[in-house]
Design an enzyme around this catalytic site. Structure first.
Site, PDB file in Angstrom:
ATOM      1  N   GLU A 163       7.512   7.824   8.726  1.00  0.00           N
ATOM      2  CA  GLU A 163       6.380   7.543   8.007  1.00  0.00           C
ATOM      3  C   GLU A 163       6.891   8.240   6.599  1.00  0.00           C
ATOM      4  O   GLU A 163       6.645   8.588   5.475  1.00  0.00           O
ATOM      5  CB  GLU A 163       5.652   8.129   8.332  1.00  0.00           C
ATOM      6  N   ASP A 175      -0.391  12.478  14.677  1.00  0.00           N
ATOM      7  CA  ASP A 175      -0.489  11.191  15.300  1.00  0.00           C
ATOM      8  C   ASP A 175       0.665  11.218  15.758  1.00  0.00           C
ATOM      9  O   ASP A 175       0.158  10.258  17.174  1.00  0.00           O
ATOM     10  CB  ASP A 175      -0.725  10.799  14.072  1.00  0.00           C
TER      11      ASP A 175
HETATM   12  C1  GLA Z   1      -3.493  12.711   9.324  1.00  0.00           C
HETATM   13  C2  GLA Z   1      -2.333  12.633   9.068  1.00  0.00           C
HETATM   14  C3  GLA Z   1      -1.805  13.378  10.262  1.00  0.00           C
HETATM   15  C4  GLA Z   1      -2.827  15.177  10.064  1.00  0.00           C
HETATM   16  C5  GLA Z   1      -3.862  14.255   9.472  1.00  0.00           C
HETATM   17  C6  GLA Z   1      -5.095  15.534   9.064  1.00  0.00           C
HETATM   18  O1  GLA Z   1      -3.701  12.023  10.054  1.00  0.00           O
HETATM   19  O2  GLA Z   1      -1.087  11.253   9.504  1.00  0.00           O
HETATM   20  O3  GLA Z   1      -0.307  14.593   9.923  1.00  0.00           O
HETATM   21  O4  GLA Z   1      -2.015  15.658   8.581  1.00  0.00           O
HETATM   22  O5  GLA Z   1      -4.339  13.936   8.704  1.00  0.00           O
HETATM   23  O6  GLA Z   1      -5.100  16.626  10.367  1.00  0.00           O
END
Ligand code: GLA
Length: 388
Positions: A163, A175
């Protein structure tokens, strides 16, 4: 979706023959610890039971084919294992392509091509990590079909790498980690600095996790996200001139308050303040949960929203309306933005007997104040990515 249903769709798309493997990787909701994962802080997400399904059949040549049941108009996207490169193409297939490219970067090139079919049931643009689930799913499909035995934790890291480098979103590890490592009925208390983690039971007596979809996704999410990340890096650089720390997550709020004047720009100071205080809130929230003090957990969720709104500035009118209206409901213990922000969903803890009122009142007020419709999901916490 069952394995047989997936296989049927696969055969309809690509034809009969060979072994077809079927897999699932979940989306996630984060309970607390927002924008801390790229600052060496803690997060507390859990995997959902919605996510992305995939079917794969290995080919004998070096051709790659991708088809998404969700984007049938795009047809079958064709590529080759030797022609993948960041920034070349656009579209959904860039996520699986990025992971295949990452396998090569990490010293595990896939030996031949494959046909891949994808189906996802995470609402589009909801911020419940459809892309991370697609990345983790692809990693698991490759690792399993080509017998590479890559650990689930490494698959999460590959997803993040992909990503960051292939898709240009400088996300943290939260995530992908939640999608790969989730456990049924548990949230994951993860230290993003060390990747040490523990599972905390989230099957709470008479309380449910409710996700509210604002049905808005503002543009600039990626660019604003990347800006926040570089602002935190700037704050860290300035702080490192006066203190020896590896990340903002290494500071307590007390030490931060003492050192904060060494950050020259007030906006950057506020960004760093959020990262440091949110990390403390996350640790406190997990301790409160362990002590059975769910009320305190909820208060920390509310404080998290306020900090994301005022100091980190990743909220928007719609998200603030959802949180404010949720705070008014008796039986709602806490409510906040979940995920990156600028739209997407809020997460709330709601007493079972108050769920109907919660949905009715928050839904009505949201429509009245914004002209939009909110969707509510009373979620179950599911298992991380697996073969089905
Ligand atoms: C997105 C990103 C995560 C994290 C959140 C905020 O989901 O993918 O890595 O930084 O935002 O907490």
């Amino acid at each position: 979706m069952t394995s047989n249903e997936l296989k049927e769709l696969f055969i309809k798309t690509y034809g009969e023959g060979g072994d077809i493997g079927t897999y699932f990787a979940p989306g996630r909701v984060n309970l607390i610890g927002e924008h801390t994962d790229y600052n060496g802080g803690h997060v507390f997400p859990c995997a959902l039971t919605i996510g992305t399904y995939g079917a794969i059949r290995v080919r004998q040549d070096d051709v790659l084919r991708f088809f998404s049941v969700n984007f049938p108009k795009g047809g079958i996207v064709t590529s080759s294992i030797h022609s993948l490169a960041p920034g070349k193409d656009t579209g959904w297939a860039n996520y699986p392509k990025g992971v295949i490219w990452t396998f090569e970067q990490k010293g595990h090139p896939i030996p031949s091509g494959a046909d891949i079919l994808i189906y996802g049931n995470i609402p589009a643009g909801s911020g419940l990590s459809s892309s991370a689930s697609l990345e983790v799913l692809t990693g698991l499909m490759l690792s399993d079909s080509f017998k590479m035995n890559i650990s689930m934790q490494d698959l999460a890291l590959y997803g993040q790498f992909s990503e960051n480098t292939f898709n240009g979103m400088n996300c943290g590890i939260m995530d992908q980690f939640a999608s790969a490592m989730g456990q049924k009925d548990c949230a994951i208390f993860l230290d993003t600095n060390t990747l040490e983690y523990e599972y905390a039971p989230m099957k709470l007596d008479g309380i449910r996790v409710v996700v509210t979809n604002s049905n808005v996704k503002h543009s600039l999410v990626t660019s604003e996200y990347n800006t926040r990340r570089s602002q935190c890096e700037q704050a860290l650089k300035e702080l490192q001139e006066v203190v020896d720390i590896p990340s903002l997550g290494a500071l307590t709020p007390e030490v931060f308050d003492f050192l904060a004047p060494s950050i020259s720009d007030p906006v950057i100071r506020r960004r760093a303040k959020h990262a440091v205080y949110e990390n403390r809130r996350t640790i406190d929230a997990v301790n409160a949960l362990k002590a059975g003090d769910i009320e305190r957990f909820g208060q920390l969720m509310n404080a998290s929203h306020i900090s994301l709104r005022d100091d980190y500035e990743v909220s928007c009118t719609e998200m603030d309306v959802l949180a404010e209206e949720a705070w008014k409901i008796e039986g709602c213990l806490g409510s906040r933005i979940t995920g990156g922000g600028f739209g997407g969903c809020t997460v709330s803890l709601v007493k079972e007997e108050a769920i109907d009122t919660f949905q009715a009142k928050v839904g009505e007020a949201y429509t009245k104040r914004t002209g939009l419709r909110a969707d509510f999901y009373v979620v179950d916490i599911g298992q991380g990515a697996h073969v089905i």
